[in-house]
Scaffold this active site. Sequence first.
Site, PDB file in Angstrom:
ATOM      1  N   ASP A  19       0.827  -1.204   0.000  1.00  0.00           N
ATOM      2  CA  ASP A  19       0.000   0.000   0.000  1.00  0.00           C
ATOM      3  C   ASP A  19       0.863   1.257   0.000  1.00  0.00           C
ATOM      4  O   ASP A  19       1.969   1.266   0.545  1.00  0.00           O
ATOM      5  CB  ASP A  19      -0.910  -0.013   1.237  1.00  0.00           C
ATOM      6  N   ASN A  67     -10.709  -2.735  -6.079  1.00  0.00           N
ATOM      7  CA  ASN A  67      -9.952  -1.718  -6.816  1.00  0.00           C
ATOM      8  C   ASN A  67     -10.590  -1.313  -8.146  1.00  0.00           C
ATOM      9  O   ASN A  67     -10.195  -0.307  -8.745  1.00  0.00           O
ATOM     10  CB  ASN A  67      -8.514  -2.197  -7.076  1.00  0.00           C
TER      11      ASN A  67
END
Length: 241
Positions: A19, A67
């Site tokens: 991330d 996503n």
Amino acid sequence: MATASAPARGPRHVAIIMDGNGRWATQRGRPRLFGHHAGARRVREIVEACPDLGVKYLTIFAFSTENWKRTQVEVAGLMSLFRRYITKEARALLNEGVRVRFIGDRVKLDKKLIALMDELEQMTAENDRVHLTIALNYGGRDEVARATKRLAEDVAAGRLDPASVDEETLPKYLDTCVLPDPDLVIRTSGEARISNFLLWQSAYAEYEFIDTLWPDFTAEIFAGIVGNYSNRDRRYGGVKA
């Protein structure tokens, strides 16, 4: 490449939620895709560090089922990056003894990307130095739902006795059925959540949440976290005598 020796009680399987790519790029005044490209380059260094650290299995979270909610430009750029990464890195991964697997639902991926994924899996199938698993269009809940559906189909077809189903049964239907459960899960970028990643498999994993953004996550940082793991007392719900 990290040179630290493997800890005596080090993790055999490490999973990483990579991330912070977008924030890393924003901090530099660049578009988010610039950060994703930097993050992709970091993967090579971490894979290369694994043998010296005693890490046999590395699983990385590349693209989640959630996503798809990102902008069309970013999603299209990520898909292009995945195709480019596989094409560019295939020979190096093969030569370095890395076996590559992909987990996740491939239905929504484009045919060219799926073909490249299949080819890389087949090309590296005999390798055993490091097992790299890439979670692409992956979500833990989605994986469990798909596994449960397959299990139910086997019950309906008479191939599986429902009375025999226990907690050892479902893992045989998961995407990760040939992999050991992760010992250690690392999340970069300062967020302290698991984001639907390896929900079943990580029931007894140790977690490490660090502030470092993924493009800045070096082999030295990785080695330090792996080394610290050996100091953890893993009792799996039990107590010492």
